[in-house]
Design a protein around this motif. Structure first.
Motif, PDB file in Angstrom:
ATOM      1  N   ILE A  37       3.419 -11.712 -16.739  1.00  0.00           N
ATOM      2  CA  ILE A  37       2.394 -12.688 -16.360  1.00  0.00           C
ATOM      3  C   ILE A  37       2.364 -13.863 -17.329  1.00  0.00           C
ATOM      4  N   LEU A  38       2.997 -13.703 -18.480  1.00  0.00           N
ATOM      5  CA  LEU A  38       3.099 -14.786 -19.459  1.00  0.00           C
ATOM      6  C   LEU A  38       4.341 -15.615 -19.161  1.00  0.00           C
ATOM      7  N   PRO A  39       4.302 -16.891 -19.484  1.00  0.00           N
ATOM      8  CA  PRO A  39       5.512 -17.691 -19.273  1.00  0.00           C
ATOM      9  C   PRO A  39       6.595 -17.258 -20.255  1.00  0.00           C
ATOM     10  N   GLY A  40       7.800 -17.239 -19.783  1.00  0.00           N
ATOM     11  CA  GLY A  40       8.908 -16.878 -20.650  1.00  0.00           C
ATOM     12  C   GLY A  40      10.050 -16.254 -19.874  1.00  0.00           C
TER      13      GLY A  40
END
Length: 64
Positions: A37-40
């Motif tokens: 769910i985190l950008p990356g």
């Protein structure tokens, strides 16, 4: 570092990381999914580990 033969669902990457760091494989899988769910580049990192990490050596069982 290796991909797990015993704790694999897709390629054994999370299972191998769990074995390496003495963690339950389910915890590592949940951490990976939660990190998505985190950008990356989580999926890219997974694919790279899939390609670079060899499978764990096959265990040899004694036949009785």
């Amino acid at each position: 570092m290796h991909r797990s033969r015993e704790h694999k669902m897709i390629a054994g990457v999370c299972g191998g990381l769990a074995e390496r760091f003495n963690m339950p494989p389910t915890v590592v899988r949940l951490l990976f999914v939660a990190s998505c769910i985190l950008p990356g580049p989580q999926f890219v990192a997974y694919l790279i580990m899939w390609v670079l990490f060899p499978k764990a050596p096959a265990r040899k069982y004694a036949h009785h």
